[in-house]
Design a protein around this motif. Sequence first.
Motif, PDB file in Angstrom:
ATOM      1  N   ILE A 168       0.731  -1.192   0.085  1.00 50.82           N
ATOM      2  CA  ILE A 168      -0.071  -0.136   0.041  1.00 50.82           C
ATOM      3  C   ILE A 168       1.071   1.255  -0.296  1.00 50.82           C
ATOM      4  N   PRO A 169       0.816   2.117  -1.073  1.00 51.98           N
ATOM      5  CA  PRO A 169       1.723   3.452  -0.809  1.00 51.98           C
ATOM      6  C   PRO A 169       1.318   4.208   0.349  1.00 51.98           C
ATOM      7  N   ALA A 170       2.273   4.674   0.917  1.00 45.01           N
ATOM      8  CA  ALA A 170       2.207   5.491   2.247  1.00 45.01           C
ATOM      9  C   ALA A 170       2.524   7.009   1.872  1.00 45.01           C
ATOM     10  N   ARG A 176       4.973   6.507   6.897  1.00 43.37           N
ATOM     11  CA  ARG A 176       3.826   5.690   7.531  1.00 43.37           C
ATOM     12  C   ARG A 176       2.499   5.620   6.881  1.00 43.37           C
ATOM     13  N   LEU A 177       1.843   4.766   6.984  1.00 47.71           N
ATOM     14  CA  LEU A 177       0.668   4.433   6.409  1.00 47.71           C
ATOM     15  C   LEU A 177      -0.446   5.304   7.090  1.00 47.71           C
ATOM     16  N   THR A 178      -1.264   6.032   6.400  1.00 50.85           N
ATOM     17  CA  THR A 178      -2.483   6.833   7.249  1.00 50.85           C
ATOM     18  C   THR A 178      -3.769   5.862   6.612  1.00 50.85           C
ATOM     19  N   PHE A 185      -6.429   2.859  -1.360  1.00 48.94           N
ATOM     20  CA  PHE A 185      -5.965   1.653  -1.744  1.00 48.94           C
ATOM     21  C   PHE A 185      -7.214   0.641  -2.077  1.00 48.94           C
ATOM     22  N   VAL A 186      -8.128   0.532  -1.161  1.00 50.73           N
ATOM     23  CA  VAL A 186      -9.297  -0.154  -1.344  1.00 50.73           C
ATOM     24  C   VAL A 186     -10.270   0.103  -2.402  1.00 50.73           C
ATOM     25  N   LYS A 191      -2.255   2.534  -6.776  1.00 51.49           N
ATOM     26  CA  LYS A 191      -1.917   1.307  -7.558  1.00 51.49           C
ATOM     27  C   LYS A 191      -0.922   0.436  -6.452  1.00 51.49           C
ATOM     28  N   PRO A 192      -1.019  -0.634  -6.297  1.00 47.98           N
ATOM     29  CA  PRO A 192      -0.107  -1.562  -5.163  1.00 47.98           C
ATOM     30  C   PRO A 192       1.143  -1.387  -5.473  1.00 47.98           C
ATOM     31  N   LEU A 193       2.240  -1.387  -4.695  1.00 44.81           N
ATOM     32  CA  LEU A 193       3.454  -1.401  -4.999  1.00 44.81           C
ATOM     33  C   LEU A 193       4.011  -2.675  -5.297  1.00 44.81           C
TER      34      LEU A 193
END
Length: 451
Positions: A168-170, A176-178, A185-186, A191-193
């Motif tokens: 998941i791109p952060a 850090r992911l938010t 992403f959902v 786009k997925p890494l």
Amino acid sequence: MTVPTLGESVSEATVAKWLKQPGEAVGADEPVVELETDKVTLEVNAPAAGTLTSIAAEEGATVEVGALLGVFSAGASGSAPAAQAETPKAEAPKQESAGAEAPKAAAAAAAAPAGDGAKKLDPAAAPRTGGKITKADLMAFLESAAVGDLGPAVRKLIEEKQLDPAVIPASGKDGRLTKEDVLNFVEGKTKPLAAPAKPAAPAASASPAGAPSSASSGGKREERVRLTKLRQTIARRLKEAQNTAAMLTTFNECDMSAVMALRSQYKDAFEKKHGVKLGFSSFFTKAVVGALQEVPAVNARIDGDEIVYAHYYDIGMAVSTPNGLMVPVMRDCDKKSFAEIEKALGDLAKKGRDGKISMDEMQGGTFTITNGGVFGSMMSTPILNMPQSAILGLHKIQERPVAINGQVEIRPMMYLALSYDHRIIDGREAVTFLVRVKEAIEDPQRLLIGM
């Protein structure tokens, strides 16, 4: 950095999780450590930009207000992340030395900055069982290296959606992911890494006849997890209610047709004007306030050898959160409009799910509403929220055949349950209260003219 004031009657907390490690640079007001009390989970932020020098209270430790959590150097820059950034990527350990080297590599990967750990996980660094990497080894490594740096709300979303945080791109500080990253992403907005390579599955080994294999047993058969402060408090207070109150539950059923029709007619205009959706909660809150005004014993509590009658209407609404059941309180509901109730409830529920609810928003309350219907419950006997003397349980709306003016009709029906303390509330008062709630919901015009 010390333990801040935690709120009235709360003197200690548990160190739940360090979000930063010694040597890491920290921005001003950036969360550094999570503390867990018996009521809420809160984050302690950095007082200024600088570096976390050392940790004085490890995860799991119980600390009092004012106790030292760690040493923070304002204005300094961390050296550990830079040193790790220059370290070349570790090669995959050989088969015969995997058992000895992998734990060290995994520890180094888990200690890397959040931005690197969330995006560049190396399966070769995962600890190995018997010289071979297993699925359980890899999942444990991903959990410690990626999920470990996530906040409560983000961790909850990832677990619910069964996502891999490594892809998941952060966009948060230091990578850090938010929560917004996960939602984007959902919804397919990002786009997925590139996902970390997965090791080849080890060859299945033969097991004695009749003995369960690791695959058939699903890995660990048991797991021990220490009760959180919040869960301990929930357990203590629920048992206290059973041991103290003479608890009894009375039931009724409610035809939801009129409220559903009124809501359907005005929901679009209501949302357009007030910026919030018109739900059932505001109708039940208003119905409860009217019933409490008619039957004041239900809004009272026992204090020693006295009965305390509350002439205000602070209604608690039970909310399920990742940390457990919480009951934030909406103040002075008799003075609030439908829109104000919906806004207040929405704000409190969001804070509860995100772990941002304050002590003040959890304290007090003269009456509680709990809605098991959102999970599909048809009927229940809710437990009192002490020291309150009653609690209203709402349930699933389901179409059922009912007799209307001598004819059988299909109506959307809901069971209502009122649990009450028989020491202070008599059966007549309890039944009267529940009937008044039923009447107000079945004829919602009563709520508008104060009947």
